[in-house]
Design a protein around this motif. Structure first.
Motif, PDB file in Angstrom:
ATOM      1  N   GLN A  44      19.689  21.394  26.257  1.00  0.00           N
ATOM      2  CA  GLN A  44      19.716  22.854  26.235  1.00  0.00           C
ATOM      3  C   GLN A  44      18.891  23.431  27.385  1.00  0.00           C
ATOM      4  N   VAL A  48      20.109  26.006  30.527  1.00  0.00           N
ATOM      5  CA  VAL A  48      19.407  27.220  30.966  1.00  0.00           C
ATOM      6  C   VAL A  48      19.078  27.128  32.453  1.00  0.00           C
ATOM      7  N   ARG A  51      22.172  27.694  34.567  1.00  0.00           N
ATOM      8  CA  ARG A  51      22.574  29.104  34.658  1.00  0.00           C
ATOM      9  C   ARG A  51      21.652  29.894  35.583  1.00  0.00           C
ATOM     10  N   GLU A  52      20.341  29.572  35.518  1.00  0.00           N
ATOM     11  CA  GLU A  52      19.367  30.328  36.304  1.00  0.00           C
ATOM     12  C   GLU A  52      19.202  29.797  37.719  1.00  0.00           C
TER      13      GLU A  52
END
Length: 372
Positions: A44, A48, A51-52
């Motif tokens: 997970q 993140v 995406r960032e």
């Protein structure tokens, strides 16, 4: 004691031992469940970060986690063993987020490979290169995200080829590994007799020259690209021996006929971890850092003195100074300097700014935490 006949069943374990084994089995299952739960969270985290657009590998975060675990460890496990376990756990979880491709000097079994595993953990995807030139090229081209290269041995000094390659590469140093080096003489035959040639990296041959002079004075010393390559070649000829790590002897099926043949018992080598700035920016200050740079100054009287004045003025300690010819035909030199501190510290920043103004050439090749 009489021999036990073949096929005789082993004696039954005591009930107390069976109970303890059951406890260990149950604890192992709990550990496995917890490790997989941690791995799911790591996946997970990877999503993140993806995406960032943030870096997957954060050595400062790894160091923080390991230090926290060591501090919280009540024993009886030793702190260094707990650290090694957690580094592997974090390496395995990182491999789920994004496998790290790391270029090292090959083949398998080199000390460079060992340094990479110590820094990145065993789950890193290692890319084996024939030379440090190839390690730099693989890292600079992006075929590897990171590279590990030898930079200095405490008895034989700097690895000059690595220093030369730092001059023109776009990579920078983001970390270091210091390994205690144990050289071993190995070959197909379990004997020191009949050795015609000893194969190893030039640095290893130099680090073992006194032992070789005493025990194998008539054997040819043949330089090869790495110690592990020497072990690979020695496996093909019974008259050849290699100087390499214990791991190399296992990998290539060789007998260690002499252990620890290095001339200095406390023989350490520093390895630098390199990468492109867009892969990893300069690590933040850790409180115990090194800033490495390359400079050149005009060939005039007092130039070297002027180079040192900003460091003295701002209280910055220089921990290493090496020179390499600039190959201009004018007897010019590049100077490789290690400073104690980080560019984010005001006194270091001030010294670097003044130093830059004095230099004909100025390049910071890395600022990174020192190995404890």
């Amino acid at each position: 004691m009489a021999d036990i006949p073949a096929g005789t069943p082993a004696p039954a374990a005591a009930p107390e031992l069976l109970g303890l084994r059951d406890q260990i089995d149950a604890l192992d299952q709990q550990l496995l469940d917890l490790l997989n739960r941690r791995a799911h969270v790591a996946e997970q985290v990877g999503e993140v970060k993806r995406r960032e657009g943030t870096p997957f590998f954060r050595p400062d975060r790894v160091a923080q986690v390991i230090e926290k675990i060591k501090t919280a460890n009540p024993g009886p496990l030793k702190a260094e063993h707990v650290a090694a376990i957690w580094r592997e756990i974090m390496s395995a979880c990182l491999a789920l987020e994004s496998p790290q491709r790391v270029a090292v000097l090959g083949p398998v079994g080199t000390f460079c490979e060992q340094a990479a595993i110590e820094y990145f953990g065993g789950a890193a995807d290692l890319i084996y290169c024939a030379s440090f030139d190839e390690v730099f090229h693989a890292t600079a081209s992006g075929s590897a995200q990171y590279g590990v290269v030898g930079v200095e041995n405490m008895t034989e000094g700097v690895v000059t080829r690595s220093l030369d390659l730092f001059l023109h590469t776009p990579t920078h140093v983001v970390g270091e590994v210091s390994l205690l080096i144990r050289h071993n003489l190995m070959r197909k035959e379990n004997s020191l007799q009949g050795i015609e040639a000893v194969l190893a990296h030039p640095q290893a041959l130099a680090q073992c020259q006194n032992w070789l002079n005493k025990h194998l004075p008539d054997a040819e010393r043949r330089a090869v690209s790495s110690n592990a390559e020497g072990a690979r070649l020695a496996a093909s000829n019974p008259a050849w021996a290699a100087i390499a790590s214990e791991r190399a002897s296992t990998l290539f099926g060789l007998h260690i006929v002499a252990h620890a043949v290095q001339d200095e018992a406390y023989n350490r080598t520093r390895f630098a971890v390199i990468t492109l700035p867009q892969t990893m920016a300069t690590p933040p200050a850790s409180g115990r850092d090194c800033t490495s740079l390359i400079v050149s100054v005009p060939n005039r009287p007092g130039a070297m003195h002027d180079l040192l004045v900003p460091l003295k003025t701002h209280g910055v300690s220089m921990t290493r100074l090496e020179s390499r010819p600039a190959r201009t035909g004018q007897w010019d030199y590049y100077f490789y300097i290690d400073l104690d501190g980080h560019p984010s510290q005001p006194h270091v920043a001030a010294a670097l700014a003044e130093l830059r103004e004095l230099c004909a050439f100025f390049k910071i090749i890395g600022a990174y935490p020192l190995k404890a």
